[in-house]
Design a protein around this motif. Sequence first.
Motif, PDB file in Angstrom:
ATOM      1  N   ALA A  73      83.260 -13.069   4.495  1.00 59.25           N
ATOM      2  CA  ALA A  73      82.009 -13.346   3.602  1.00 59.25           C
ATOM      3  C   ALA A  73      82.345 -12.187   2.295  1.00 59.25           C
ATOM      4  O   ALA A  73      82.990 -11.016   2.048  1.00 59.25           O
ATOM      5  N   VAL A  74      82.670 -13.293   1.069  1.00 57.61           N
ATOM      6  CA  VAL A  74      83.080 -12.053  -0.276  1.00 57.61           C
ATOM      7  C   VAL A  74      82.015 -12.925  -1.449  1.00 57.61           C
ATOM      8  O   VAL A  74      81.608 -13.759  -1.391  1.00 57.61           O
ATOM      9  N   PHE A  75      80.939 -11.108  -1.682  1.00 58.55           N
ATOM     10  CA  PHE A  75      80.568 -11.617  -2.837  1.00 58.55           C
ATOM     11  C   PHE A  75      80.930 -11.322  -4.151  1.00 58.55           C
ATOM     12  O   PHE A  75      81.338 -10.460  -4.121  1.00 58.55           O
ATOM     13  N   ARG A  76      79.879 -11.440  -5.100  1.00 55.19           N
ATOM     14  CA  ARG A  76      80.124 -10.847  -6.687  1.00 55.19           C
ATOM     15  C   ARG A  76      79.464  -9.927  -6.285  1.00 55.19           C
ATOM     16  O   ARG A  76      79.199  -9.520  -6.068  1.00 55.19           O
ATOM     17  N   PHE A 134      82.041 -22.359   0.315  1.00 56.13           N
ATOM     18  CA  PHE A 134      84.012 -22.541  -0.284  1.00 56.13           C
ATOM     19  C   PHE A 134      84.311 -21.517   0.667  1.00 56.13           C
ATOM     20  O   PHE A 134      84.077 -20.525   1.123  1.00 56.13           O
ATOM     21  N   LEU A 135      85.728 -21.704   0.578  1.00 59.98           N
ATOM     22  CA  LEU A 135      86.576 -20.776   0.823  1.00 59.98           C
ATOM     23  C   LEU A 135      87.727 -20.393  -0.065  1.00 59.98           C
ATOM     24  O   LEU A 135      88.222 -21.401  -0.978  1.00 59.98           O
ATOM     25  N   SER A 136      88.154 -19.739  -0.117  1.00 53.60           N
ATOM     26  CA  SER A 136      89.125 -19.166  -0.922  1.00 53.60           C
ATOM     27  C   SER A 136      90.317 -20.019  -0.660  1.00 53.60           C
ATOM     28  O   SER A 136      91.323 -20.139  -1.621  1.00 53.60           O
ATOM     29  N   VAL A 153      80.282 -16.026  -3.498  1.00 55.39           N
ATOM     30  CA  VAL A 153      81.953 -16.262  -4.216  1.00 55.39           C
ATOM     31  C   VAL A 153      82.529 -17.433  -3.137  1.00 55.39           C
ATOM     32  O   VAL A 153      82.785 -18.951  -3.719  1.00 55.39           O
ATOM     33  N   HIS A 154      82.834 -17.114  -1.895  1.00 50.78           N
ATOM     34  CA  HIS A 154      83.280 -17.805  -1.178  1.00 50.78           C
ATOM     35  C   HIS A 154      83.753 -17.023   0.147  1.00 50.78           C
ATOM     36  O   HIS A 154      83.432 -15.376   0.372  1.00 50.78           O
TER      37      HIS A 154
END
Length: 154
Positions: free
Chosen positions: A133-136, A116-118, A147-148
């Motif tokens: 990459a964005v991690f929760r 997924f992309l933001s 996350v995305h």
Amino acid sequence: MSGHDEPIVLRGAPELRYRYAAGRYGSLFLHGLREGKILASRCAKCDRTLVPPRIACTGCFGRMTEIVEVPPRGTLMSYTVVTFPFIDPFTGVERPIPYGYGMIRFEGATNTFQYFLSEKDPSRLRVGMRVEAVFRRERKGEIADLVHFKPLET
Ligand SMILES: [Zn+2]
């Protein structure tokens, strides 16, 4: 009329319990996500680096034994913006639309990784752009720990 034309309706909520074995290399990848790391397997024979790690090289079919960490950044190789609703397998509920989805090549990786992309505005996405990459914050060792991917440029 008899009541035989009416369908019989049984309502219920089946409970489906199952465990999924991610496998040795899949588990390494998920453990890495829990630590906020992207892990890959590297082939000593043909120098391919694959995310997520795989036991067999996609280039020479040799056994991949080296696990390496790649930076959580990469290049957007392809993308789409999804406007068709579907049930998100991560949550079991309909994923809000629209959303961006792309193929990312991590720095140092040979293959691409789909996620997924933001960004969901196609005019703000382009092939070749840098993404991260964005991690929760609280991670469990599952794919949803990611996350995305967010663009690093506008
Ligand atoms: Zn190989």
